[in-house]
Scaffold this motif. Structure first.
Motif, short mmCIF file in Angstrom:
data_model
loop_
_atom_site.label_atom_id
_atom_site.label_comp_id
_atom_site.label_asym_id
_atom_site.label_seq_id
_atom_site.Cartn_x
_atom_site.Cartn_y
_atom_site.Cartn_z
N VAL A 240 -0.74 6.20 -10.76
CA VAL A 240 -0.35 7.32 -9.90
C VAL A 240 1.07 7.13 -9.38
O VAL A 240 1.90 8.05 -9.39
CB VAL A 240 -1.34 7.48 -8.73
CG1 VAL A 240 -0.80 8.47 -7.70
CG2 VAL A 240 -2.70 7.92 -9.24
N CYS A 241 1.37 5.92 -8.94
CA CYS A 241 2.71 5.65 -8.41
C CYS A 241 3.76 5.70 -9.51
O CYS A 241 4.90 6.12 -9.26
CB CYS A 241 2.73 4.29 -7.72
SG CYS A 241 1.75 4.24 -6.19
N VAL B 201 9.71 -2.28 -9.64
CA VAL B 201 10.03 -1.46 -8.47
C VAL B 201 10.60 -2.36 -7.37
O VAL B 201 10.00 -3.37 -6.99
CB VAL B 201 8.78 -0.72 -7.94
CG1 VAL B 201 9.13 0.10 -6.70
CG2 VAL B 201 8.19 0.16 -9.03
N ALA B 202 11.76 -2.00 -6.87
CA ALA B 202 12.41 -2.78 -5.81
C ALA B 202 11.76 -2.49 -4.46
O ALA B 202 10.95 -1.57 -4.33
CB ALA B 202 13.90 -2.43 -5.75
N LYS B 203 12.12 -3.28 -3.46
CA LYS B 203 11.62 -3.05 -2.12
C LYS B 203 12.13 -1.71 -1.62
O LYS B 203 13.31 -1.40 -1.74
CB LYS B 203 12.08 -4.17 -1.18
CG LYS B 203 11.55 -4.01 0.24
CD LYS B 203 11.99 -5.16 1.13
CE LYS B 203 11.44 -4.99 2.54
NZ LYS B 203 11.86 -6.10 3.44
N PHE B 204 11.22 -0.93 -1.06
CA PHE B 204 11.61 0.41 -0.61
C PHE B 204 12.45 0.33 0.66
O PHE B 204 12.11 -0.39 1.60
CB PHE B 204 10.37 1.27 -0.34
CG PHE B 204 10.70 2.67 0.13
CD1 PHE B 204 11.09 3.62 -0.79
CD2 PHE B 204 10.66 3.00 1.47
CE1 PHE B 204 11.41 4.92 -0.37
CE2 PHE B 204 10.98 4.27 1.90
CZ PHE B 204 11.36 5.23 0.97
N VAL C 97 3.67 -0.35 -4.62
CA VAL C 97 3.84 -1.05 -5.90
C VAL C 97 5.13 -1.88 -5.93
O VAL C 97 5.67 -2.17 -6.99
CB VAL C 97 3.82 -0.06 -7.09
CG1 VAL C 97 2.42 0.51 -7.27
CG2 VAL C 97 4.84 1.06 -6.90
N GLU C 98 5.63 -2.26 -4.77
CA GLU C 98 6.83 -3.09 -4.71
C GLU C 98 6.61 -4.38 -5.49
O GLU C 98 5.57 -5.03 -5.37
CB GLU C 98 7.18 -3.43 -3.26
CG GLU C 98 7.73 -2.25 -2.47
CD GLU C 98 8.02 -2.63 -1.02
OE1 GLU C 98 7.78 -3.81 -0.65
OE2 GLU C 98 8.47 -1.76 -0.25
N GLY C 99 7.59 -4.73 -6.31
CA GLY C 99 7.51 -5.97 -7.09
C GLY C 99 6.67 -5.85 -8.35
O GLY C 99 6.55 -6.82 -9.11
N GLN C 100 6.09 -4.70 -8.60
CA GLN C 100 5.29 -4.49 -9.81
C GLN C 100 6.09 -3.70 -10.84
O GLN C 100 6.98 -2.92 -10.50
CB GLN C 100 4.01 -3.73 -9.49
CG GLN C 100 3.06 -4.44 -8.55
CD GLN C 100 1.76 -3.69 -8.36
OE1 GLN C 100 1.08 -3.33 -9.32
NE2 GLN C 100 1.41 -3.45 -7.11
#
Length: 242
Positions: free
Chosen positions: A166-167, A215-218, A93-96
């Protein structure tokens, strides 16, 4: 002396027993006479903070730094359980933006209620009990992720909304847990807040999920203990005190 010098007196003093290494008294010849600076040159201080905290209770007991147990505890608890919550979900979910918090079967609210007991354990210097409670919450959060299998949901575009829900649950539980761990691992709590695009965490934030933040880049939050680094640290300890 403190009072005469104008310093505030402590409200309480926590005393533990002796520190041993691999079950023995510190020895220069065996490389178990370890200086803090030598340790820091090879291993993360977070590892040692967590390991020692897990051993501390309100009683006076000796603490043994057993390197096999040290590696197993850090790799299992911190990497395999806590960080695992983020690593298995954040990438999807990066960027969401996190969605409004969905029904999670009471996981978040139950963990929020546990906050008072965890805080009391910290105040009583019973760190080991506090961490055991936190790891119990972490186990339940991982069971949720395992049952929902976001790595399967991401393969079906029609389930994008369910994947985000879920995330969002998993990442909020992750943040909640890192706040509880903050007295021991403040850097991890800070990185968790950054990952979720949230404000720096406060203890009271464990009662309210984050929604709407992006959410930032992991990035790797914590790496597994490398046995070779432990061996290098032991060898360096022999050289420093020889």
């Amino acid at each position: 002396m403190l009072k005469t010098a104008g310093y505030c007196l402590p409200n309480k003093i926590h005393v533990h027993g002796f520190l041993t290494v691999n079950g023995e008294k510190m020895s220069k010849s065996k490389g178990t006479y370890i200086l803090a600076r030598t340790y820091l040159e090879h291993l993360s201080p977070d590892y040692l903070r967590y390991y020692f905290a897990s051993k501390l209770s309100r009683t006076v007991q000796d603490i043994d730094l057993n390197f096999d147990e040290f590696s197993a505890k850090v790799n299992s608890d911190l990497v395999g359980k806590v960080v695992n919550l983020a690593s298995r979900t954040a990438r999807f979910v990066e960027g969401q933006a996190l969605c409004p918090y969905p029904d999670d079967g009471g996981l978040f609210s139950d963990a929020a209620e546990a906050g008072n007991e965890i805080a009391q354990c910290y105040e009583a210097c019973d760190y080991g009990r506090a961490l055991r409670s936190i790891m119990g919450l972490t186990d339940r959060a991982n069971e949720y992720v395992e049952s929902k299998a976001p790595w399967v949901l991401r393969k079906d575009p029609a389930k994008a909304d369910e994947l985000l829900e879920v995330c969002s649950v998993a990442l909020n539980l992750f943040r909640q847990i890192t706040i509880y761990l903050c007295p021991v691992l403040p850097n991890l709590a800070e990185r968790a807040s950054h990952l979720l695009g949230a404000e720096p965490a406060r203890w009271q934030d464990t009662a309210t999920p984050v929604a709407g933040s992006v959410v930032a880049k992991f990035e790797h939050l914590m790496r597994r203990v490398d046995p070779e680094r432990i061996e290098a640290m032991i060898e360096a300890s022999r050289e420093v005190v020889s």
